[in-house]
Write a protein that holds these residues in place. Sequence first.
Motif, PDB file in Angstrom:
ATOM      1  N   ARG A 137      -7.630  11.311 -78.621  1.00  0.00           N
ATOM      2  CA  ARG A 137      -6.949  11.683 -77.371  1.00  0.00           C
ATOM      3  C   ARG A 137      -5.532  12.184 -77.648  1.00  0.00           C
ATOM      4  O   ARG A 137      -5.082  13.165 -77.048  1.00  0.00           O
ATOM      5  CB  ARG A 137      -6.914  10.490 -76.417  1.00  0.00           C
ATOM      6  CG  ARG A 137      -8.257  10.156 -75.822  1.00  0.00           C
ATOM      7  CD  ARG A 137      -8.155   8.980 -74.850  1.00  0.00           C
ATOM      8  NE  ARG A 137      -9.452   8.568 -74.404  1.00  0.00           N
ATOM      9  CZ  ARG A 137     -10.050   7.432 -74.758  1.00  0.00           C
ATOM     10  NH1 ARG A 137      -9.437   6.567 -75.555  1.00  0.00           N
ATOM     11  NH2 ARG A 137     -11.247   7.143 -74.297  1.00  0.00           N
ATOM     12  N   ASP A 151      -4.044  15.819 -76.790  1.00  0.00           N
ATOM     13  CA  ASP A 151      -2.805  15.998 -76.021  1.00  0.00           C
ATOM     14  C   ASP A 151      -1.851  16.938 -76.759  1.00  0.00           C
ATOM     15  O   ASP A 151      -1.274  17.854 -76.169  1.00  0.00           O
ATOM     16  CB  ASP A 151      -2.103  14.658 -75.790  1.00  0.00           C
ATOM     17  CG  ASP A 151      -2.802  13.767 -74.784  1.00  0.00           C
ATOM     18  OD1 ASP A 151      -3.709  14.241 -74.070  1.00  0.00           O
ATOM     19  OD2 ASP A 151      -2.432  12.571 -74.720  1.00  0.00           O
ATOM     20  N   GLY A 179      -2.979  20.563 -76.855  1.00  0.00           N
ATOM     21  CA  GLY A 179      -2.734  21.170 -75.548  1.00  0.00           C
ATOM     22  C   GLY A 179      -1.269  21.517 -75.341  1.00  0.00           C
ATOM     23  O   GLY A 179      -0.934  22.588 -74.833  1.00  0.00           O
ATOM     24  N   ARG A 215     -16.332  17.036 -74.737  1.00  0.00           N
ATOM     25  CA  ARG A 215     -15.996  17.531 -73.397  1.00  0.00           C
ATOM     26  C   ARG A 215     -14.799  16.768 -72.825  1.00  0.00           C
ATOM     27  O   ARG A 215     -13.903  17.360 -72.222  1.00  0.00           O
ATOM     28  CB  ARG A 215     -17.218  17.386 -72.500  1.00  0.00           C
ATOM     29  CG  ARG A 215     -17.088  18.013 -71.164  1.00  0.00           C
ATOM     30  CD  ARG A 215     -18.441  17.920 -70.434  1.00  0.00           C
ATOM     31  NE  ARG A 215     -18.315  18.286 -69.062  1.00  0.00           N
ATOM     32  CZ  ARG A 215     -18.548  19.501 -68.587  1.00  0.00           C
ATOM     33  NH1 ARG A 215     -18.925  20.455 -69.416  1.00  0.00           N
ATOM     34  NH2 ARG A 215     -18.408  19.754 -67.312  1.00  0.00           N
ATOM     35  N   ALA A 216     -14.789  15.466 -73.032  1.00  0.00           N
ATOM     36  CA  ALA A 216     -13.658  14.652 -72.562  1.00  0.00           C
ATOM     37  C   ALA A 216     -12.375  15.039 -73.289  1.00  0.00           C
ATOM     38  O   ALA A 216     -11.293  15.081 -72.690  1.00  0.00           O
ATOM     39  CB  ALA A 216     -13.956  13.170 -72.758  1.00  0.00           C
ATOM     40  N   LEU A 238     -11.731  18.021 -74.565  1.00  0.00           N
ATOM     41  CA  LEU A 238     -11.330  19.328 -74.067  1.00  0.00           C
ATOM     42  C   LEU A 238     -10.614  19.188 -72.723  1.00  0.00           C
ATOM     43  O   LEU A 238      -9.574  19.822 -72.495  1.00  0.00           O
ATOM     44  CB  LEU A 238     -12.538  20.255 -73.926  1.00  0.00           C
ATOM     45  CG  LEU A 238     -12.234  21.650 -73.384  1.00  0.00           C
ATOM     46  CD1 LEU A 238     -11.236  22.389 -74.277  1.00  0.00           C
ATOM     47  CD2 LEU A 238     -13.517  22.453 -73.248  1.00  0.00           C
ATOM     48  N   HIS A 239     -11.144  18.346 -71.853  1.00  0.00           N
ATOM     49  CA  HIS A 239     -10.488  18.102 -70.564  1.00  0.00           C
ATOM     50  C   HIS A 239      -9.081  17.559 -70.792  1.00  0.00           C
ATOM     51  O   HIS A 239      -8.121  17.988 -70.154  1.00  0.00           O
ATOM     52  CB  HIS A 239     -11.301  17.120 -69.722  1.00  0.00           C
ATOM     53  CG  HIS A 239     -10.655  16.805 -68.412  1.00  0.00           C
ATOM     54  ND1 HIS A 239      -9.785  15.756 -68.246  1.00  0.00           N
ATOM     55  CD2 HIS A 239     -10.725  17.433 -67.214  1.00  0.00           C
ATOM     56  CE1 HIS A 239      -9.353  15.740 -66.997  1.00  0.00           C
ATOM     57  NE2 HIS A 239      -9.908  16.738 -66.349  1.00  0.00           N
ATOM     58  N   ARG A 240      -8.952  16.633 -71.707  1.00  0.00           N
ATOM     59  CA  ARG A 240      -7.650  16.034 -72.009  1.00  0.00           C
ATOM     60  C   ARG A 240      -6.682  17.091 -72.538  1.00  0.00           C
ATOM     61  O   ARG A 240      -5.510  17.130 -72.165  1.00  0.00           O
ATOM     62  CB  ARG A 240      -7.857  14.916 -73.039  1.00  0.00           C
ATOM     63  CG  ARG A 240      -6.628  14.204 -73.431  1.00  0.00           C
ATOM     64  CD  ARG A 240      -6.629  12.838 -72.920  1.00  0.00           C
ATOM     65  NE  ARG A 240      -5.383  12.187 -73.271  1.00  0.00           N
ATOM     66  CZ  ARG A 240      -5.162  10.926 -73.046  1.00  0.00           C
ATOM     67  NH1 ARG A 240      -6.094  10.198 -72.486  1.00  0.00           N
ATOM     68  NH2 ARG A 240      -4.024  10.396 -73.367  1.00  0.00           N
ATOM     69  N   ARG A 241      -7.196  17.930 -73.424  1.00  0.00           N
ATOM     70  CA  ARG A 241      -6.359  18.992 -74.003  1.00  0.00           C
ATOM     71  C   ARG A 241      -5.875  19.959 -72.922  1.00  0.00           C
ATOM     72  O   ARG A 241      -4.704  20.334 -72.893  1.00  0.00           O
ATOM     73  CB  ARG A 241      -7.159  19.736 -75.069  1.00  0.00           C
ATOM     74  CG  ARG A 241      -6.392  20.834 -75.743  1.00  0.00           C
ATOM     75  CD  ARG A 241      -7.196  21.470 -76.834  1.00  0.00           C
ATOM     76  NE  ARG A 241      -6.501  22.627 -77.359  1.00  0.00           N
ATOM     77  CZ  ARG A 241      -6.873  23.309 -78.414  1.00  0.00           C
ATOM     78  NH1 ARG A 241      -7.944  22.938 -79.088  1.00  0.00           N
ATOM     79  NH2 ARG A 241      -6.205  24.348 -78.825  1.00  0.00           N
ATOM     80  N   LEU A 242      -6.770  20.355 -72.034  1.00  0.00           N
ATOM     81  CA  LEU A 242      -6.398  21.275 -70.960  1.00  0.00           C
ATOM     82  C   LEU A 242      -5.407  20.635 -69.995  1.00  0.00           C
ATOM     83  O   LEU A 242      -4.479  21.309 -69.515  1.00  0.00           O
ATOM     84  CB  LEU A 242      -7.640  21.763 -70.223  1.00  0.00           C
ATOM     85  CG  LEU A 242      -8.563  22.674 -71.043  1.00  0.00           C
ATOM     86  CD1 LEU A 242      -9.856  22.932 -70.286  1.00  0.00           C
ATOM     87  CD2 LEU A 242      -7.868  23.959 -71.425  1.00  0.00           C
ATOM     88  N   ALA A 243      -5.574  19.357 -69.704  1.00  0.00           N
ATOM     89  CA  ALA A 243      -4.638  18.655 -68.817  1.00  0.00           C
ATOM     90  C   ALA A 243      -3.251  18.578 -69.454  1.00  0.00           C
ATOM     91  O   ALA A 243      -2.229  18.771 -68.776  1.00  0.00           O
ATOM     92  CB  ALA A 243      -5.162  17.260 -68.488  1.00  0.00           C
ATOM     93  N   LYS A 262      -2.062  20.660 -71.678  1.00  0.00           N
ATOM     94  CA  LYS A 262      -1.526  22.021 -71.684  1.00  0.00           C
ATOM     95  C   LYS A 262      -0.920  22.350 -70.320  1.00  0.00           C
ATOM     96  O   LYS A 262       0.185  22.891 -70.235  1.00  0.00           O
ATOM     97  CB  LYS A 262      -2.620  23.031 -72.025  1.00  0.00           C
ATOM     98  CG  LYS A 262      -2.136  24.462 -72.013  1.00  0.00           C
ATOM     99  CD  LYS A 262      -3.251  25.445 -72.314  1.00  0.00           C
ATOM    100  CE  LYS A 262      -2.742  26.869 -72.212  1.00  0.00           C
ATOM    101  NZ  LYS A 262      -3.818  27.842 -72.382  1.00  0.00           N
TER     102      LYS A 262
END
Length: 134
Positions: free
Chosen positions: A32, A36, A39, A85-86, A88-93, A95
Amino acid sequence: MGIVQGILCAAMLALAAAPPGEAPARVQDRARLFADCAGRFSAGVEFTWLMQRGDGARDQALRSGFEALIAAILPDARAAGLDGRALLHRRLAAKAAQARLLHDAEFGTDPRRAARARLLASRHRAACAALLPG
């Protein structure tokens, strides 16, 4: 050995030797953290490009280092119950959050809020950069 592989190797050694509390102990937490940071550096690359302030080479190299760390840790993270997928979501958030800070720092009309955004963006970047050598 390429630059990214060298960064990956040095970072893994540094993380393994880090005193407790500097790097998360659980593989899911490390994954995680790496997401982060990837992102945040993605936002930095994009902001530098949009603002025409150079090529963002340093942020690109740091982002690549964290992408390599994510790739390296992903099998263990999956085995521990965390999927790509989780991450990627974390990375986009992360960013999006960093992009908001950079935007507020650059275009904010409230000087105190702009200064705070600048400070937070800088702190997030420095905390992530400190995880990688160089």
